[in-house]
Scaffold this motif. Structure first.
Motif, PDB file in Angstrom:
ATOM      1  N   THR A   1       3.946  51.693 -37.617  1.00  0.00           N
ATOM      2  CA  THR A   1       3.209  51.169 -36.469  1.00  0.00           C
ATOM      3  C   THR A   1       3.474  49.682 -36.239  1.00  0.00           C
ATOM      4  O   THR A   1       3.410  49.215 -35.102  1.00  0.00           O
ATOM      5  CB  THR A   1       1.701  51.403 -36.634  1.00  0.00           C
ATOM      6  N   VAL A   2       3.797  48.954 -37.295  1.00  0.00           N
ATOM      7  CA  VAL A   2       4.069  47.516 -37.131  1.00  0.00           C
ATOM      8  C   VAL A   2       5.287  47.320 -36.231  1.00  0.00           C
ATOM      9  O   VAL A   2       5.262  46.569 -35.253  1.00  0.00           O
ATOM     10  CB  VAL A   2       4.269  46.830 -38.489  1.00  0.00           C
ATOM     11  N   ASN A   3       6.375  48.009 -36.548  1.00  0.00           N
ATOM     12  CA  ASN A   3       7.582  47.855 -35.744  1.00  0.00           C
ATOM     13  C   ASN A   3       7.478  48.563 -34.396  1.00  0.00           C
ATOM     14  O   ASN A   3       8.114  48.141 -33.427  1.00  0.00           O
ATOM     15  CB  ASN A   3       8.803  48.345 -36.519  1.00  0.00           C
ATOM     16  N   LEU A   4       6.687  49.611 -34.327  1.00  0.00           N
ATOM     17  CA  LEU A   4       6.455  50.238 -33.028  1.00  0.00           C
ATOM     18  C   LEU A   4       5.724  49.276 -32.091  1.00  0.00           C
ATOM     19  O   LEU A   4       6.046  49.174 -30.902  1.00  0.00           O
ATOM     20  CB  LEU A   4       5.657  51.536 -33.183  1.00  0.00           C
ATOM     21  N   ASP A   5       4.734  48.567 -32.631  1.00  0.00           N
ATOM     22  CA  ASP A   5       4.021  47.575 -31.817  1.00  0.00           C
ATOM     23  C   ASP A   5       4.955  46.435 -31.407  1.00  0.00           C
ATOM     24  O   ASP A   5       4.879  45.935 -30.275  1.00  0.00           O
ATOM     25  CB  ASP A   5       2.826  47.015 -32.589  1.00  0.00           C
ATOM     26  N   ARG A   6       5.838  46.035 -32.312  1.00  0.00           N
ATOM     27  CA  ARG A   6       6.824  44.995 -31.986  1.00  0.00           C
ATOM     28  C   ARG A   6       7.762  45.484 -30.876  1.00  0.00           C
ATOM     29  O   ARG A   6       8.166  44.706 -30.010  1.00  0.00           O
ATOM     30  CB  ARG A   6       7.612  44.624 -33.246  1.00  0.00           C
ATOM     31  N   GLN A   7       8.081  46.769 -30.909  1.00  0.00           N
ATOM     32  CA  GLN A   7       8.921  47.338 -29.863  1.00  0.00           C
ATOM     33  C   GLN A   7       8.267  47.217 -28.491  1.00  0.00           C
ATOM     34  O   GLN A   7       8.909  46.822 -27.514  1.00  0.00           O
ATOM     35  CB  GLN A   7       9.194  48.814 -30.186  1.00  0.00           C
ATOM     36  N   TRP A   8       6.991  47.521 -28.405  1.00  0.00           N
ATOM     37  CA  TRP A   8       6.273  47.343 -27.135  1.00  0.00           C
ATOM     38  C   TRP A   8       6.297  45.872 -26.713  1.00  0.00           C
ATOM     39  O   TRP A   8       6.474  45.560 -25.536  1.00  0.00           O
ATOM     40  CB  TRP A   8       4.816  47.813 -27.279  1.00  0.00           C
ATOM     41  N   GLN A   9       6.101  44.989 -27.682  1.00  0.00           N
ATOM     42  CA  GLN A   9       6.075  43.559 -27.382  1.00  0.00           C
ATOM     43  C   GLN A   9       7.402  43.088 -26.791  1.00  0.00           C
ATOM     44  O   GLN A   9       7.440  42.369 -25.790  1.00  0.00           O
ATOM     45  CB  GLN A   9       5.750  42.763 -28.648  1.00  0.00           C
TER      46      GLN A   9
ATOM     47  N   ASP B   1       6.927  56.245 -28.443  1.00  0.00           N
ATOM     48  CA  ASP B   1       6.691  54.827 -28.162  1.00  0.00           C
ATOM     49  C   ASP B   1       7.872  54.195 -27.431  1.00  0.00           C
ATOM     50  O   ASP B   1       7.681  53.393 -26.509  1.00  0.00           O
ATOM     51  CB  ASP B   1       6.405  54.073 -29.464  1.00  0.00           C
TER      52      ASP B   1
ATOM     53  N   SER C   1       7.663  52.673 -23.705  1.00  0.00           N
ATOM     54  CA  SER C   1       7.999  51.287 -23.370  1.00  0.00           C
ATOM     55  C   SER C   1       8.963  51.225 -22.192  1.00  0.00           C
ATOM     56  O   SER C   1       8.873  50.332 -21.350  1.00  0.00           O
ATOM     57  CB  SER C   1       8.581  50.565 -24.591  1.00  0.00           C
TER      58      SER C   1
END
Length: 252
Positions: A109-117, A158, A162
């Protein structure tokens, strides 16, 4: 080399490798001066710049992390300071985190959230920074993905989300800036021969994935860059708010 875009200035985010580098070269072949952004490899970015300059255009590499929304305005300001204007923005920088379903206990989830960012908020920040200074009659291109509108396999929720987000944003930008004859469109490639694709799929494209394509191969970088160039050029002035696939028919 053509002079179709001579006198124009383009910014290609994530332009040090892959589709970004190919797009920068294709735009330079039409005479545009080019700025590219990069986040890590100054050596790769400068190598691209030297290739561009060899084509007879002005070129500049700017280190800028799209994960940081505050970096967008300084990036655009550096382009304006160096070239005097900005006519074409190609929102290309992105990452791909794929392979696990949303119910997987090991979901990153950390890198998935970074992907959205990076993929969404970074592109939004760059567009917001560029919009007030973009020349009237300018062009904004978003590099999406065929997965933004068609998801034929699991493990991409994800990433697909995005890229889908860019569609609504681009349509809104097209509406906002149409009065200045600025267009905004989304180019949706399928699988391409890039480091990003290799990181997700490995060195060989799975036969099952190729079987999903009526034209049973992956795209070339040049094919995708050619569409970007058309939309960025004088013949693309009446195409806006559109989403165009370069994906071998995977979405039909």
């Amino acid at each position: 080399m053509s002079n179709l875009l001579k006198g124009k200035v383009a910014l290609v985010t994530g332009g040090s490798r892959g589709l970004g580098a190919a797009t920068a070269e294709a735009l330079a072949d039409l005479g545009a001066d080019i700025a590219i952004s990069y986040v890590a490899s100054a050596e790769k970015a400068e190598a691209v710049v030297e290739k561009l300059k060899a084509k007879g255009v002005r070129a500049l590499a700017i280190k800028s992390d799209q994960a940081d929304m505050a970096a967008a305005k300084p990036l655009v300001e550096k382009v304006i300071a160096h070239f005097g204007k900005l006519d074409i923005l190609v929102n290309n920088a992105a990452i791909a985190v794929q392979g696990k379903t949303v119910d997987d206990p090991a979901l990153d989830t950390v890198n998935l959230d970074r992907q959205w960012q990076i993929n969404v908020m970074g592109a939004v920040a760059t567009t917001r920074a560029a919009a007030p200074v973009l020349s009237d009659g300018g062009r904004i291109l978003f590099i999406g993905s065929a997965l933004g509108t068609h998801v034929p396999f699991a493990g991409t929720a994800d990433y697909a989300g995005s890229k889908a987000a860019l569609i609504g944003y681009a349509k809104g930008v097209a509406r906002d800036l149409g009065g200045r004859n600025i267009t905004a469109n989304v180019v949706q490639p399928g699988v391409m021969p890039t480091d990003m694709a290799t990181a997700v799929l490995g060195d060989e494209i799975p036969a099952a994935l190729l079987d999903l394509h009526p034209i049973r191969r992956i795209a070339t970088l040049e094919e995708v860059a050619a569409l970007v160039c058309h939309l960025a050029g004088p013949n693309g002035g009446y195409i806006t708010g559109s989403v165009i696939d370069v994906a071998g028919g995977i979405a039909i």
